[in-house]
Design an enzyme around this catalytic site. Structure first.
Site, PDB file in Angstrom:
ATOM      1  CD  GLU A  74       5.504  -4.210  -2.217  1.00 32.33           C
ATOM      2  OE1 GLU A  74       6.548  -3.596  -1.925  1.00 32.33           O
ATOM      3  OE2 GLU A  74       4.437  -4.022  -1.629  1.00 32.33           O
ATOM      4  CG  ASP A  97       0.849   1.542   9.791  1.00 33.34           C
ATOM      5  OD1 ASP A  97       1.272   0.801   8.882  1.00 33.34           O
ATOM      6  OD2 ASP A  97       0.307   2.639   9.579  1.00 33.34           O
ATOM      7  NE  ARG A 103      -2.293   2.620   4.915  1.00 31.40           N
ATOM      8  CZ  ARG A 103      -1.612   2.105   5.926  1.00 31.40           C
ATOM      9  NH1 ARG A 103      -2.253   1.804   7.033  1.00 31.40           N
ATOM     10  NH2 ARG A 103      -0.319   1.890   5.848  1.00 31.40           N
TER      11      ARG A 103
HETATM   12  P1  FAD Z   1       2.892 -10.621  12.081  1.00 29.32           P
HETATM   13  O1  FAD Z   1       4.130  -9.818  11.936  1.00 29.32           O
HETATM   14  O2  FAD Z   1       2.201 -11.113  10.862  1.00 29.32           O
HETATM   15  O3  FAD Z   1       3.245 -11.858  13.016  1.00 29.32           O
HETATM   16  C1  FAD Z   1       2.386 -12.984  13.171  1.00 29.32           C
HETATM   17  C2  FAD Z   1       3.282 -14.213  13.278  1.00 29.32           C
HETATM   18  O4  FAD Z   1       2.480 -15.347  13.643  1.00 29.32           O
HETATM   19  C3  FAD Z   1       3.964 -14.582  11.961  1.00 29.32           C
HETATM   20  O5  FAD Z   1       5.363 -14.617  12.142  1.00 29.32           O
HETATM   21  C4  FAD Z   1       3.403 -15.974  11.630  1.00 29.32           C
HETATM   22  O6  FAD Z   1       4.364 -16.807  11.013  1.00 29.32           O
HETATM   23  C5  FAD Z   1       3.010 -16.490  13.005  1.00 29.32           C
HETATM   24  N1  FAD Z   1       1.966 -17.516  12.999  1.00 29.32           N
HETATM   25  C6  FAD Z   1       0.743 -17.441  12.409  1.00 29.32           C
HETATM   26  N2  FAD Z   1       0.042 -18.574  12.659  1.00 29.32           N
HETATM   27  C7  FAD Z   1       0.829 -19.364  13.434  1.00 29.32           C
HETATM   28  C8  FAD Z   1       0.662 -20.662  14.031  1.00 29.32           C
HETATM   29  N3  FAD Z   1      -0.486 -21.372  13.921  1.00 29.32           N
HETATM   30  N4  FAD Z   1       1.679 -21.176  14.759  1.00 29.32           N
HETATM   31  C9  FAD Z   1       2.846 -20.480  14.919  1.00 29.32           C
HETATM   32  N5  FAD Z   1       3.050 -19.260  14.375  1.00 29.32           N
HETATM   33  C10 FAD Z   1       2.052 -18.710  13.654  1.00 29.32           C
HETATM   34  N6  FAD Z   1       3.795  -1.105   9.439  1.00 29.32           N
HETATM   35  C11 FAD Z   1       4.391   0.064   9.733  1.00 29.32           C
HETATM   36  O7  FAD Z   1       4.255   0.571  10.859  1.00 29.32           O
HETATM   37  N7  FAD Z   1       5.186   0.709   8.823  1.00 29.32           N
HETATM   38  C12 FAD Z   1       5.404   0.219   7.576  1.00 29.32           C
HETATM   39  O8  FAD Z   1       6.123   0.833   6.775  1.00 29.32           O
HETATM   40  C13 FAD Z   1       4.781  -0.999   7.223  1.00 29.32           C
HETATM   41  N8  FAD Z   1       4.972  -1.517   6.002  1.00 29.32           N
HETATM   42  C14 FAD Z   1       4.367  -2.693   5.696  1.00 29.32           C
HETATM   43  C15 FAD Z   1       4.595  -3.213   4.432  1.00 29.32           C
HETATM   44  C16 FAD Z   1       4.002  -4.391   4.074  1.00 29.32           C
HETATM   45  C17 FAD Z   1       4.270  -4.948   2.695  1.00 29.32           C
HETATM   46  C18 FAD Z   1       3.133  -5.068   4.982  1.00 29.32           C
HETATM   47  C19 FAD Z   1       2.433  -6.327   4.591  1.00 29.32           C
HETATM   48  C20 FAD Z   1       2.910  -4.571   6.260  1.00 29.32           C
HETATM   49  C21 FAD Z   1       3.526  -3.369   6.624  1.00 29.32           C
HETATM   50  N9  FAD Z   1       3.355  -2.849   7.898  1.00 29.32           N
HETATM   51  C22 FAD Z   1       3.966  -1.651   8.209  1.00 29.32           C
HETATM   52  C23 FAD Z   1       2.541  -3.543   8.924  1.00 29.32           C
HETATM   53  C24 FAD Z   1       3.358  -4.476   9.843  1.00 29.32           C
HETATM   54  O9  FAD Z   1       3.952  -5.500   9.080  1.00 29.32           O
HETATM   55  C25 FAD Z   1       2.438  -5.069  10.904  1.00 29.32           C
HETATM   56  O10 FAD Z   1       1.867  -4.043  11.687  1.00 29.32           O
HETATM   57  C26 FAD Z   1       3.119  -6.039  11.874  1.00 29.32           C
HETATM   58  O11 FAD Z   1       3.884  -6.995  11.203  1.00 29.32           O
HETATM   59  C27 FAD Z   1       2.069  -6.750  12.681  1.00 29.32           C
HETATM   60  O12 FAD Z   1       2.671  -7.585  13.626  1.00 29.32           O
HETATM   61  P2  FAD Z   1       1.894  -8.863  14.169  1.00 29.32           P
HETATM   62  O13 FAD Z   1       2.752  -9.445  15.243  1.00 29.32           O
HETATM   63  O14 FAD Z   1       0.497  -8.524  14.548  1.00 29.32           O
HETATM   64  O15 FAD Z   1       1.788  -9.833  12.913  1.00 29.32           O
HETATM   65  N1  UDP Z   2      -2.093   4.200  -3.137  1.00 32.44           N
HETATM   66  C1  UDP Z   2      -2.198   4.507  -4.477  1.00 32.44           C
HETATM   67  N2  UDP Z   2      -1.109   4.997  -5.126  1.00 32.44           N
HETATM   68  C2  UDP Z   2       0.077   5.181  -4.529  1.00 32.44           C
HETATM   69  C3  UDP Z   2       0.190   4.862  -3.163  1.00 32.44           C
HETATM   70  C4  UDP Z   2      -0.914   4.374  -2.496  1.00 32.44           C
HETATM   71  O1  UDP Z   2      -3.242   4.331  -5.060  1.00 32.44           O
HETATM   72  O2  UDP Z   2       1.037   5.615  -5.190  1.00 32.44           O
HETATM   73  C5  UDP Z   2      -3.288   3.677  -2.437  1.00 32.44           C
HETATM   74  C6  UDP Z   2      -3.320   2.142  -2.501  1.00 32.44           C
HETATM   75  O3  UDP Z   2      -4.650   1.708  -2.604  1.00 32.44           O
HETATM   76  C7  UDP Z   2      -2.717   1.749  -1.158  1.00 32.44           C
HETATM   77  C8  UDP Z   2      -3.263   2.850  -0.234  1.00 32.44           C
HETATM   78  O4  UDP Z   2      -3.286   4.036  -1.067  1.00 32.44           O
HETATM   79  O5  UDP Z   2      -3.127   0.468  -0.752  1.00 32.44           O
HETATM   80  C9  UDP Z   2      -2.453   3.103   1.009  1.00 32.44           C
HETATM   81  O6  UDP Z   2      -1.120   3.423   0.624  1.00 32.44           O
HETATM   82  P1  UDP Z   2       0.139   3.063   1.513  1.00 32.44           P
HETATM   83  O7  UDP Z   2       1.325   3.669   0.851  1.00 32.44           O
HETATM   84  O8  UDP Z   2      -0.161   3.432   2.921  1.00 32.44           O
HETATM   85  O9  UDP Z   2       0.192   1.474   1.352  1.00 32.44           O
HETATM   86  P2  UDP Z   2       1.131   0.375   2.072  1.00 32.44           P
HETATM   87  O10 UDP Z   2       2.496   0.964   2.210  1.00 32.44           O
HETATM   88  O11 UDP Z   2       0.457   0.071   3.374  1.00 32.44           O
HETATM   89  O12 UDP Z   2       1.081  -0.755   1.109  1.00 32.44           O
END
Ligand code: FAD
Ligand code: UDP
Length: 382
Positions: free
Chosen positions: A298, A348, A171
């Site tokens: 975090e 994503d 990534r």
């Molecule tokens: P979700 O957003 O998880 O939605 C699923 C929903 O289903 C939830 O609201 C849940 O409550 C609901 N649900 C589950 N089971 C049930 C049930 N039985 N009944 C009713 N409701 C239910 N993507 C990026 O492009 N850029 C980023 O910078 C980025 N940063 C991220 C950082 C973090 C810490 C994380 C964890 C993810 C990140 N992502 C990022 C990924 C992004 O969050 C996901 O791609 C996106 O949220 C996926 O959407 P989804 O609808 O598939 O799932």
């Molecule tokens: N990662 C790492 N050091 C960093 C940033 C990322 O080792 O400073 C590794 C880590 O395993 C992470 C992965 O690279 O899960 C992907 O990084 P990204 O920043 O895409 O993670 P996200 O934002 O999805 O948590």
């Protein structure tokens, strides 16, 4: 037709919008008290800063159709994610670029010299890297791997990088110039008023009814012509084959005056610092000014029954279990599994949107041809 969509994240909302536009009746069920899933953002009452409740989200994509699609629903502001990392008592630029290399090794290398230098310190005996560690050793060598990736990855995933797939590190780019944009994608931006209004707009259609605080159970499926399920695939089957592994996150908030760290994201590469990164959310909206600031430390840990599943781990034993769930899913006729949780993949936002658009198109085609709606729209085998 009368459809249920489980989950009001991006996947559920895009599907709801596309199927409603085609004239179908949609009931969206969301167990949380808000829409937008993990992309939920809200303005903090105390400071006025836009907060990303489930971790910072930056929109980045190469998919022009997806970029145009989201831009129909909200105004995006230019934003380039520039991440820093603190390691061994110093601050460096990420992703690894010429500045990082010159800083770390105290050199003044040109791009060509840096490339040759990294090649000379990388492990060239590795042909096809299988694990995260092999991928890192092959591309940046031991010193940079240990400074920036090893400790962070152990904290993030809770296992040795030798057990993780190489795909996780793929990534991140490695660059031999001074470009410190965290992403390589053509389009990148931040929604001016956060992500929630996009999802709100997607769910605003006379054919869509959204039910918050309502957890949908598999038994309810018979009340609908078809269910699109975006919750965890193992939860649908009542965890009868066991629980798929996830990491969950704890975000510990602190409020400060002024500017806390001078950038949106500071990673911490050392294993003895317990958190992986600190995000300072006002820096995700550089067009706004705020006197106070809110930061989140975090912490990553194993996800238990009571936690929110964030990152699918997909280690070997999870893949075997996943394959059993996939067979069970394929045997279903009235439910489709989608999204990050429904397909147990590290996705994503742009990919979830592209897949939801594709799934709605395939659904409409299946209906038009009198065929059954697929239970899985893509291959998700472990
Ligand atoms: P979700 O957003 O998880 O939605 C699923 C929903 O289903 C939830 O609201 C849940 O409550 C609901 N649900 C589950 N089971 C049930 C049930 N039985 N009944 C009713 N409701 C239910 N993507 C990026 O492009 N850029 C980023 O910078 C980025 N940063 C991220 C950082 C973090 C810490 C994380 C964890 C993810 C990140 N992502 C990022 C990924 C992004 O969050 C996901 O791609 C996106 O949220 C996926 O959407 P989804 O609808 O598939 O799932
Ligand atoms: N990662 C790492 N050091 C960093 C940033 C990322 O080792 O400073 C590794 C880590 O395993 C992470 C992965 O690279 O899960 C992907 O990084 P990204 O920043 O895409 O993670 P996200 O934002 O999805 O948590």
């Amino acid at each position: 037709m009368n459809f249920a969509i489980v989950g009001a994240g991006f996947t559920g909302a895009v599907l709801a919008q596309e199927l409603a536009k085609a004239g179908h009746t949609i009931s969206v069920f969301e167990s949380r008290n808000h829409i937008a899933g993990n992309c939920y953002s809200e303005r903090d009452e105390k400071t006025g800063v836009m907060l990303h409740k489930y971790g910072p989200h930056i929109f980045h994509t190469d998919n022009e159709a997806v970029w145009n699609y989201v831009n129909q629903y909200t105004e995006f502001m230019p934003y380039i994610n520039r991440v820093k990392t603190t390691s061994q008592g110093r601050v460096f630029s990420l992703p690894i670029n010429l500045h990082t290399i010159n800083q770390y090794f105290n050199k003044t290398l040109s791009p060509a010299e840096a490339k040759a230098f990294i090649q000379s310190i990388a492990d060239n005996t590795i042909q096809e890297p299988q694990s995260f560690e092999e991928q890192a050793m092959k591309f940046v060598g031991k010193d940079l791997y240990e400074a920036f990736f090893k400790g962070y990855t152990i904290k993030q995933w809770g296992v040795s990088p030798t057990e993780l797939p190489a795909s996780i590190l793929k990534r991140l780019p490695v660059r031999f110039n001074y470009d410190d944009n965290y992403f390589n994608h053509k389009y990148q931006g931040m929604p001016k008023e956060g992500y929630t209004p996009i999802v709100e707009a997607l769910l605003s259609h006379e054919n869509i009814q959204t039910h918050l605080n309502t957890s949908f159970k598999a038994e309810q499926a018979k009340e609908f012509d078809h269910v699109f399920y975006t919750g965890p695939i193992d939860a649908w089957f009542n965890y009868e084959e066991g629980r798929l592994g996830y990491r969950t996150l704890d975000f510990v908030r602190e409020d400060h005056d002024g500017d806390y760290q001078g950038c949106a994201v500071m990673n911490y590469g050392d294993q003895n610092v317990p958190y992986t990164r600190i995000s300072e959310h006002k820096h995700f909206a550089p067009w706004e000014t705020h006197e106070q600031t809110v930061i989140f430390k975090e912490y990553s840990r194993e996800c238990t029954e009571d936690d929110i599943p964030y990152y699918p781990i997909r280690l070997v034993n999870e893949k075997a279990m996943l394959n059993v769930y996939i067979e069970k899913a394929k045997a279903q006729t009235n439910v489709s599994f989608l999204g990050r949780l429904g397909t147990y993949r590290y996705l994503d936002m742009d990919v979830t949107i592209a897949e939801a658009l594709d799934a709605s198109q395939k659904t409409l085609e299946a209906i038009a041809k009198g065929k059954s709606i697929p239970s899985l729209f893509i291959d998700i085998a472990g």
